[in-house]
Design an enzyme around this catalytic site. Structure first.
Site, PDB file in Angstrom:
ATOM      1  N   LYS A 121       0.687  -1.260  -0.044  1.00 17.60           N
ATOM      2  CA  LYS A 121       0.024   0.043   0.189  1.00 17.60           C
ATOM      3  C   LYS A 121       0.797   1.264  -0.125  1.00 17.60           C
ATOM      4  O   LYS A 121       0.706   2.091  -0.881  1.00 17.60           O
ATOM      5  CB  LYS A 121      -0.980  -0.126   1.253  1.00 17.60           C
ATOM      6  CG  LYS A 121      -1.924   1.352   1.029  1.00 17.60           C
ATOM      7  CD  LYS A 121      -2.297   1.633   2.456  1.00 17.60           C
ATOM      8  CE  LYS A 121      -1.263   2.333   3.378  1.00 17.60           C
ATOM      9  NZ  LYS A 121      -1.903   2.788   4.643  1.00 17.60           N
ATOM     10  N   ASP A 139      -6.172   1.341   0.799  1.00 20.16           N
ATOM     11  CA  ASP A 139      -6.378   1.389   2.200  1.00 20.16           C
ATOM     12  C   ASP A 139      -7.829   0.964   2.831  1.00 20.16           C
ATOM     13  O   ASP A 139      -8.616   0.351   2.078  1.00 20.16           O
ATOM     14  CB  ASP A 139      -5.994   2.876   2.945  1.00 20.16           C
ATOM     15  CG  ASP A 139      -7.086   3.667   2.578  1.00 20.16           C
ATOM     16  OD1 ASP A 139      -7.890   3.473   1.788  1.00 20.16           O
ATOM     17  OD2 ASP A 139      -6.796   4.928   2.910  1.00 20.16           O
TER      18      ASP A 139
END
Length: 213
Positions: A121, A139
């Site tokens: 991420k 996220d």
């Protein structure tokens, strides 16, 4: 509604109504953003922005940070979540940045993940925000909003969500689409009680179809 129609409606709405969408983290260069994103894990951008000015001043370059210790860094970041781990990650990240990348933040997602504290991420955020690459960082907001709207109905993991979003969103829009979904989740499509009454995505939202006002 076919998935293609849903994607087109959602993306068209964002382009018309949110032409500018960008990270809310404050930074002046790739190194600073890398620090900020590592600190932002399970922590608000607002909190991170409160502590980074002093941190950036104390550790202006990867070389200076690499020469420090987690104990020293901890004193600057103690108010964020998991400060002990993040202090270790930051010093470790700076050391690898100096040893393997001559102090320059890499643009490749796989290379970025060699840095301590940098998962997929975080790597996607850096690649997208700094280098404008078609990388989709997933996220909790992106994961939730994508599933709720119906963009990724059967995705069980962030990686599955990432792959499906990248498959359906035009490459040129992926960097900004990441921010559209994050900000929508942060301010409109809230986890506990989404603000459907003020949401412009109702015509294409699968959740709203089953939970009308």
């Amino acid at each position: 509604m076919r998935k293609e129609e849903r994607y087109k409606g959602v993306l068209d709405w964002f382009q018309a109504n949110v032409p500018v969408a960008e990270t809310e983290l404050h930074y002046a260069n790739p190194y600073q953003l890398l620090i900020a994103v590592i600190l932002s894990a399970q922590c608000t951008d607002k909190r991170v922005n409160q502590i980074t000015p002093a941190l950036f001043e104390a550790f202006p370059t990867p070389e200076v940070l690499a020469a420090s210790t987690p104990e020293v860094v901890y004193e600057y970041i103690r108010s964020v979540s998991y400060p002990n781990n993040k202090a270790k990650h930051l010093v470790g990240m700076a050391k690898v940045l100096m040893e393997q990348f001559q102090g320059v933040v890499p643009s490749d997602v796989d290379e970025l993940q060699k840095l301590p504290g940098v998962g997929r991420k975080t790597a996607n955020v850096i690649a997208s925000v700094v280098f404008d690459k078609p990388a989709m960082a997933v996220d909790t907001h992106v994961f939730r909003v994508s599933n709720r709207i119906g963009l990724t109905l059967n995705s069980k993991t962030p990686l599955e969500t990432e792959k499906e979003l990248v498959r359906h969103i035009p490459e040129r829009l992926i960097p900004i689409a990441h921010h559209w979904l994050i900000l929508h989740g942060r301010y409109v499509c809230l986890a506990r009680k989404p603000k459907c009454e003020s949401c412009g995505l109702k015509p294409w939202c699968k959740y709203f179809q089953t939970h009308p006002l």
